[in-house]
Write an enzyme that holds these catalytic residues in place. Sequence first.
Site, PDB file in Angstrom:
ATOM      1  N   SER A  95    -123.913 -28.281   7.414  1.00  0.00           N
ATOM      2  CA  SER A  95    -123.512 -29.643   7.098  1.00  0.00           C
ATOM      3  C   SER A  95    -124.690 -30.583   6.869  1.00  0.00           C
ATOM      4  CB  SER A  95    -122.587 -30.214   8.180  1.00  0.00           C
ATOM      5  OG  SER A  95    -121.905 -31.333   7.670  1.00  0.00           O
ATOM      6  N   SER A  96    -125.588 -30.164   5.996  1.00  0.00           N
ATOM      7  CA  SER A  96    -126.688 -31.043   5.599  1.00  0.00           C
ATOM      8  C   SER A  96    -126.170 -32.292   4.899  1.00  0.00           C
ATOM      9  CB  SER A  96    -127.659 -30.291   4.690  1.00  0.00           C
ATOM     10  OG  SER A  96    -127.000 -29.806   3.532  1.00  0.00           O
ATOM     11  N   SER A  97    -125.067 -32.168   4.167  1.00  0.00           N
ATOM     12  CA  SER A  97    -124.544 -33.335   3.443  1.00  0.00           C
ATOM     13  C   SER A  97    -124.029 -34.397   4.403  1.00  0.00           C
ATOM     14  CB  SER A  97    -123.434 -32.911   2.477  1.00  0.00           C
ATOM     15  OG  SER A  97    -122.370 -32.270   3.161  1.00  0.00           O
ATOM     16  N   ASP A 141    -117.079 -32.402   9.536  1.00  0.00           N
ATOM     17  CA  ASP A 141    -118.529 -32.513   9.543  1.00  0.00           C
ATOM     18  C   ASP A 141    -118.987 -33.933   9.874  1.00  0.00           C
ATOM     19  OD1 ASP A 141    -118.378 -29.906   8.742  1.00  0.00           O
ATOM     20  OD2 ASP A 141    -118.888 -30.312   6.655  1.00  0.00           O
TER      21      ASP A 141
END
Length: 353
Positions: A95-97, A141
């Site tokens: 979940s970098s976004s 997320d």
Amino acid sequence: MEQKTYRAASAPGRVNLIGEHLDYNGGRCLPIALPMRTLAFVGLREAPSVVWETRPEAPDADPTAYVQGVLDALGVTAPLHVDISSDVPIGSGLSSSAALECSVALAADALLGLGLSPTDLVEACIRAETEYVGAPTGGLDQSAAILCRPGQALLLDFASGERTPVPFAPEEDGVDLLVIDTGASHTHTESGYGGRRTEAETARDRLGLEHLAEADESALGELPDELARRTRHVVTEQARVAEFVDAAGRRDWARCGAVMTASHTSLRDDYEVSSPELDAVVEHAVASGALGARMTGGGFGGSAIALVERDRVDAVRGAVDRAFAGAGWDAPRHHDGVASAGAHLEPDLLPGS
């Protein structure tokens, strides 16, 4: 008091311990925040700009759409300069976004004095990803990135909206959560994630339910085979969430591990969102002594997690590395899965630090 010309905030990556693909199905999920974080400096400028400092752990990526989506969702019209650095690997299913969205949202809220609640920030970041970027995420997320706390998992009920902290510190009992990034890139916009969501919504509508998580196994016979398998995963995963929470409360890490492995089998066979790399991690981790393992995140690549007694950690990592080498794949990256803090302001950091 003079208004600051910038604010800094950071937000974490996350793993979901159990409850995969249940957020958009009105079910329950159990994420933790990870130690790795994205840092955003948001400042007032005459002309808007975005600067992205990519650290070695992450490939190049253009974050502009995510940043602009967040600012639009917040109703921000002032020109801002956004400076971002991150050690959350992109495309890893960690979940970098959401880490990017939530760090920018929190810093912009503080800079402009918007006075938004954590729930407001979560909802704005969800809108940024679903409406502006076009990735059909379910909200797990962003909720994890904003709301998680150290030493705790966060039980999210996407039907009732309830959020319940669940103590999660297996390391205190000599058991480590390993996060294994396969290097097989995963994106919500390009993978089969949207197709699975459409199938789940079709099954829900055929059964006349508000949420597919309300179904039970007796309803499977009313559906064609593919939709029945998707539904069976949702129904059984709901039960696994409850079992995992109960076992974690008793610090029964062996049972938690078994539930994780059962979850992976369901994701592989019924929901069909795994990949050869993810399957290899789970197979070789369990064979080399892990209490349990599963893919985490949307699937089709990304990362897996394994619950491992500390004296078996090196053996598990070594077995996974050898399996990847034997298959001709690039070596996986290993991270520690300690339950960490959610998004927060970084008042002592200066731009460029």
